[in-house]
Design an enzyme around this catalytic site. Sequence first.
Site, mmCIF file in Angstrom:
data_model
loop_
_atom_site.group_PDB
_atom_site.id
_atom_site.type_symbol
_atom_site.label_atom_id
_atom_site.label_comp_id
_atom_site.label_asym_id
_atom_site.label_seq_id
_atom_site.Cartn_x
_atom_site.Cartn_y
_atom_site.Cartn_z
ATOM 1 N N ILE A 51 0.617 -1.229 0.350
ATOM 2 C CA ILE A 51 -0.150 0.259 -0.358
ATOM 3 C C ILE A 51 0.949 1.712 -0.033
ATOM 4 C CG2 ILE A 51 -0.191 -0.151 1.872
ATOM 5 C CD1 ILE A 51 -3.122 1.447 2.363
ATOM 6 N N SER A 52 1.235 2.102 -1.033
ATOM 7 C CA SER A 52 1.665 2.977 -1.116
ATOM 8 C C SER A 52 1.582 4.285 0.185
ATOM 9 C CB SER A 52 1.288 4.183 -2.113
ATOM 10 O OG SER A 52 1.382 3.279 -3.719
#
Length: 122
Positions: A51-52
Amino acid sequence: MVEEQIRARGVRDPRVLAVMGEAPRHRFVDPGLRHRAYGDHALPSGAGQTISQPYMVARMLELLELAASHRVLEIGTGTGYQTLLLARLAAEVWTVERVESLLDRALPRRRRQPRVAGVRPL
């Protein structure tokens, strides 16, 4: 998170800042990593994916220049976090994911987002 990581780095779109501040990022992170959900880093999300970091998500959203009337096709549902944000900024979101285990985890989250029109496996 919004003030220190996102606004401080130059993201100015008020809609993006608002949705980033409202979205429950911790719900999209593995329970063992929830204490790090709002940190300035990417986190593992399973199947070798991440997840960025919040700033990167906000910057990408700002660059899209989404209007409330836009329809979005997202390739790579991942955790569903960015799908949630897109759904709060656009009229409709369609998303596809090729990794079945990620899709299985994202589907229950998607059902809570009325403007996410569909989640499809590739």
